[in-house]
Design a protein around this motif. Sequence first.
Motif, PDB file in Angstrom:
ATOM      1  N   SER A 178       0.865  -1.180   0.000  1.00 17.04           N
ATOM      2  CA  SER A 178       0.000   0.000   0.000  1.00 17.04           C
ATOM      3  C   SER A 178       0.903   1.232   0.000  1.00 17.04           C
ATOM      4  CB  SER A 178      -0.928  -0.010   1.221  1.00 17.04           C
ATOM      5  OG  SER A 178      -0.172  -0.095   2.417  1.00 17.04           O
ATOM      6  N   LEU A 179       0.430   2.324  -0.585  1.00 14.04           N
ATOM      7  CA  LEU A 179       1.316   3.460  -0.836  1.00 14.04           C
ATOM      8  C   LEU A 179       1.802   4.151   0.436  1.00 14.04           C
ATOM      9  CD1 LEU A 179      -0.005   5.188  -4.069  1.00 14.04           C
ATOM     10  CD2 LEU A 179       1.466   3.183  -3.771  1.00 14.04           C
ATOM     11  N   ASP A 180       1.134   3.923   1.555  1.00 14.49           N
ATOM     12  CA  ASP A 180       1.627   4.536   2.789  1.00 14.49           C
ATOM     13  C   ASP A 180       2.989   3.965   3.200  1.00 14.49           C
ATOM     14  OD1 ASP A 180      -0.274   2.219   3.349  1.00 14.49           O
ATOM     15  OD2 ASP A 180       0.745   2.383   5.278  1.00 14.49           O
ATOM     16  N   HIS A 181       3.355   2.785   2.645  1.00 15.67           N
ATOM     17  CA  HIS A 181       4.656   2.192   2.972  1.00 15.67           C
ATOM     18  C   HIS A 181       5.828   3.036   2.464  1.00 15.67           C
ATOM     19  CE1 HIS A 181       2.427  -1.405   4.078  1.00 15.67           C
ATOM     20  NE2 HIS A 181       3.548  -1.949   4.507  1.00 15.67           N
ATOM     21  N   TYR A 182       5.554   3.912   1.519  1.00 12.94           N
ATOM     22  CA  TYR A 182       6.655   4.702   0.949  1.00 12.94           C
ATOM     23  C   TYR A 182       6.939   5.971   1.748  1.00 12.94           C
ATOM     24  CZ  TYR A 182       6.629   1.606  -3.060  1.00 12.94           C
ATOM     25  OH  TYR A 182       6.725   0.491  -3.856  1.00 12.94           O
ATOM     26  N   GLN A 183       6.186   6.212   2.792  1.00 13.55           N
ATOM     27  CA  GLN A 183       6.446   7.395   3.603  1.00 13.55           C
ATOM     28  C   GLN A 183       7.667   7.150   4.502  1.00 13.55           C
ATOM     29  OE1 GLN A 183       4.364  10.091   2.897  1.00 13.55           O
ATOM     30  NE2 GLN A 183       3.706   8.603   1.374  1.00 13.55           N
ATOM     31  N   GLY A 184       8.458   8.175   4.715  1.00 15.57           N
ATOM     32  CA  GLY A 184       9.556   8.111   5.670  1.00 15.57           C
ATOM     33  C   GLY A 184      10.709   7.229   5.225  1.00 15.57           C
ATOM     34  N   ALA A 185      11.535   6.838   6.196  1.00 14.94           N
ATOM     35  CA  ALA A 185      12.755   6.087   5.923  1.00 14.94           C
ATOM     36  C   ALA A 185      12.467   4.706   5.348  1.00 14.94           C
ATOM     37  CB  ALA A 185      13.572   5.955   7.209  1.00 14.94           C
ATOM     38  N   ALA A 186      11.357   4.085   5.764  1.00 11.70           N
ATOM     39  CA  ALA A 186      11.013   2.758   5.243  1.00 11.70           C
ATOM     40  C   ALA A 186      10.791   2.808   3.735  1.00 11.70           C
ATOM     41  CB  ALA A 186       9.779   2.224   5.947  1.00 11.70           C
ATOM     42  N   GLY A 187      10.174   3.897   3.280  1.00  9.91           N
ATOM     43  CA  GLY A 187       9.963   4.050   1.846  1.00  9.91           C
ATOM     44  C   GLY A 187      11.259   4.217   1.088  1.00  9.91           C
ATOM     45  N   GLU A 188      12.178   4.962   1.660  1.00 10.42           N
ATOM     46  CA  GLU A 188      13.503   5.127   1.043  1.00 10.42           C
ATOM     47  C   GLU A 188      14.212   3.776   0.918  1.00 10.42           C
ATOM     48  OE1 GLU A 188      15.191   7.777  -0.064  1.00 10.42           O
ATOM     49  OE2 GLU A 188      13.918   9.461   0.557  1.00 10.42           O
ATOM     50  N   ARG A 189      14.132   2.986   1.990  1.00 10.53           N
ATOM     51  CA  ARG A 189      14.818   1.687   1.965  1.00 10.53           C
ATOM     52  C   ARG A 189      14.224   0.764   0.914  1.00 10.53           C
ATOM     53  NH1 ARG A 189      14.728   2.549   7.627  1.00 10.53           N
ATOM     54  NH2 ARG A 189      12.866   1.228   7.845  1.00 10.53           N
ATOM     55  N   LEU A 190      12.893   0.737   0.810  1.00  7.67           N
ATOM     56  CA  LEU A 190      12.269  -0.113  -0.193  1.00  7.67           C
ATOM     57  C   LEU A 190      12.611   0.364  -1.604  1.00  7.67           C
ATOM     58  CD1 LEU A 190      10.469  -2.412  -1.087  1.00  7.67           C
ATOM     59  CD2 LEU A 190       8.463  -0.950  -0.669  1.00  7.67           C
ATOM     60  N   ALA A 191      12.573   1.667  -1.831  1.00  4.94           N
ATOM     61  CA  ALA A 191      12.926   2.196  -3.151  1.00  4.94           C
ATOM     62  C   ALA A 191      14.382   1.879  -3.499  1.00  4.94           C
ATOM     63  CB  ALA A 191      12.688   3.703  -3.184  1.00  4.94           C
ATOM     64  N   ASP A 192      15.268   1.956  -2.521  1.00  4.74           N
ATOM     65  CA  ASP A 192      16.673   1.629  -2.775  1.00  4.74           C
ATOM     66  C   ASP A 192      16.844   0.146  -3.078  1.00  4.74           C
ATOM     67  OD1 ASP A 192      17.421   4.242  -2.378  1.00  4.74           O
ATOM     68  OD2 ASP A 192      18.034   3.957  -0.287  1.00  4.74           O
ATOM     69  N   LEU A 193      16.107  -0.705  -2.368  1.00  6.41           N
ATOM     70  CA  LEU A 193      16.169  -2.148  -2.633  1.00  6.41           C
ATOM     71  C   LEU A 193      15.705  -2.456  -4.051  1.00  6.41           C
ATOM     72  CD1 LEU A 193      16.471  -5.106  -1.594  1.00  6.41           C
ATOM     73  CD2 LEU A 193      14.068  -4.955  -0.875  1.00  6.41           C
ATOM     74  N   VAL A 194      14.620  -1.834  -4.457  1.00 13.71           N
ATOM     75  CA  VAL A 194      14.097  -2.040  -5.806  1.00 13.71           C
ATOM     76  C   VAL A 194      15.106  -1.556  -6.848  1.00 13.71           C
ATOM     77  CG1 VAL A 194      12.307  -1.289  -7.423  1.00 13.71           C
ATOM     78  CG2 VAL A 194      11.681  -1.984  -5.105  1.00 13.71           C
ATOM     79  N   THR A 195      15.729  -0.426  -6.584  1.00 12.80           N
ATOM     80  CA  THR A 195      16.722   0.118  -7.510  1.00 12.80           C
ATOM     81  C   THR A 195      17.909  -0.825  -7.647  1.00 12.80           C
ATOM     82  OG1 THR A 195      16.081   2.369  -6.859  1.00 12.80           O
ATOM     83  CG2 THR A 195      18.178   2.108  -8.014  1.00 12.80           C
ATOM     84  N   GLU A 196      18.412  -1.315  -6.523  1.00 11.53           N
ATOM     85  CA  GLU A 196      19.555  -2.231  -6.554  1.00 11.53           C
ATOM     86  C   GLU A 196      19.228  -3.516  -7.298  1.00 11.53           C
ATOM     87  OE1 GLU A 196      20.439  -2.736  -2.452  1.00 11.53           O
ATOM     88  OE2 GLU A 196      21.059  -0.632  -2.173  1.00 11.53           O
ATOM     89  N   GLY A 202       6.130  -0.219  -7.307  1.00 15.35           N
ATOM     90  CA  GLY A 202       4.708  -0.482  -7.490  1.00 15.35           C
ATOM     91  C   GLY A 202       3.976  -0.356  -6.181  1.00 15.35           C
ATOM     92  N   GLY A 203       2.673  -0.522  -6.246  1.00 16.61           N
ATOM     93  CA  GLY A 203       1.863  -0.438  -5.044  1.00 16.61           C
ATOM     94  C   GLY A 203       0.390  -0.432  -5.382  1.00 16.61           C
TER      95      GLY A 203
END
Length: 439
Positions: A178-196, A202-203
């Motif tokens: 759900s898109l609320d997961h991208y808020q804050g530091a957790a969202g940064e970590r997930l986006a970085d994982l996806v990038t790597e 998605g969401g």
Amino acid sequence: MTLSLAFPESDRYCLRQARVPQAVLDNCDGLGRPDPEGSFLLDLSIEAGRITAIAPTSSSPSDALSLDLQGRQLWPGFIDIHTHLDKGHIWLRSPNPDGSFEGALATAIADSSQHWTPDELLARMDFSLRCAYAHGTVALRTHLDSAGELAARGFAVFQELRQRWSDRLTLQAASLVSLDHYQGAAGERLADLVTEAGCLLGGVTFPSPELDEQLDRLLDLARDRQLDLDLHVDESLEPSDRTLQQVAAAVQRKGFTGKVLCGHCCSLSVQPEAELPTQLQAVQAAGLGIVSLPLCNSYLQDRQTGRTPRLRGIAPVQEIRTAGIPLCLSSDNTRDPFYAYGDLDMVEVFRESVRIGQLDHPWLPWPAAVTCTPADWMGLVDQGRVAIGARADFVIFNARSFTELLARPQSDRLIVRNGRAIAPKLPDYAELDAVLMRH
């Protein structure tokens, strides 16, 4: 059983009298007139696994070795752009208790928390890829549940599979939260994982007062990392669910230039007819694409115990295509709580989509929805199409017309990869018994 044809073993040969749908051809100049169903009778020259020439069928065979297909249909390899490999084949272990969307969601979450180890995921996901490959798919995108610890686990397994299958399938993956997961530091970590992992963000877009803010945040994360987006949007029959319009507005508001594909969009089917053109115009202006999942949505939507469904949940695909919006058809879930059936067979997806959506008057545009249109959205310039320079990856059917093609399951189809006929076998369900703890 595979279609029996004496396929040339040479690296250079000609496939004569191949009946090719116009929709999968990049260029029809000089090919004459299509038949009433919108297909051309063509000779295809193949060399070193690529198409080197395309011409109207000639009465004079070429100087190369040739195989006469006698008007059988030839399609490029299929592109399945919306699947859920991580959930696949868990039905026997975790069936949906009542066939509802809510039951599916709760059951899938419970199964993931109890059973999704790396080895377990690897076994089921590889099984699914073997099914897709045997049916003639050449590229596939999966969504991966990414809440909490599932993200690192799922993307690690996906990367291993992408490496294993690199010579047979083009694989992509998108995160699913759900898109609320991208808020804050957790969202940064997930986006970085996806990038790597070299994947997509998605969401799921749920109606919420915070949705515009959530979309802006997601688009910023994607822009900063040069990632495309693949979203689950309005998977309901609530006319008030219009998050697709908010996605379109956010893309334009932020000036986002990446690709944004929106899956499901079921609520469009129950909104006032008079409002639909305006909504689709906004989607087209924002450059969004839509992927419809008729099999899964018809299974889940408008389900009530003891009552025949009145609504089928399929997005208005004919109107979407007429509005100039890129439209794909895809498998979605496979033998899991969201859909008890399926085998990642794009022939089944196309056949049932035609029947559910009445996509047969005319036939002309629809083969593109399982081939070249999703190929374009996956950035695949030489797959999912019949074009000079494209890969010689084909599915050849013992059927000449669309009524012959769709009347039977085409279990004897011939798969051609890199110009060579192959005979991949479907895996036996019994292989999953140990994984699903069945005895």
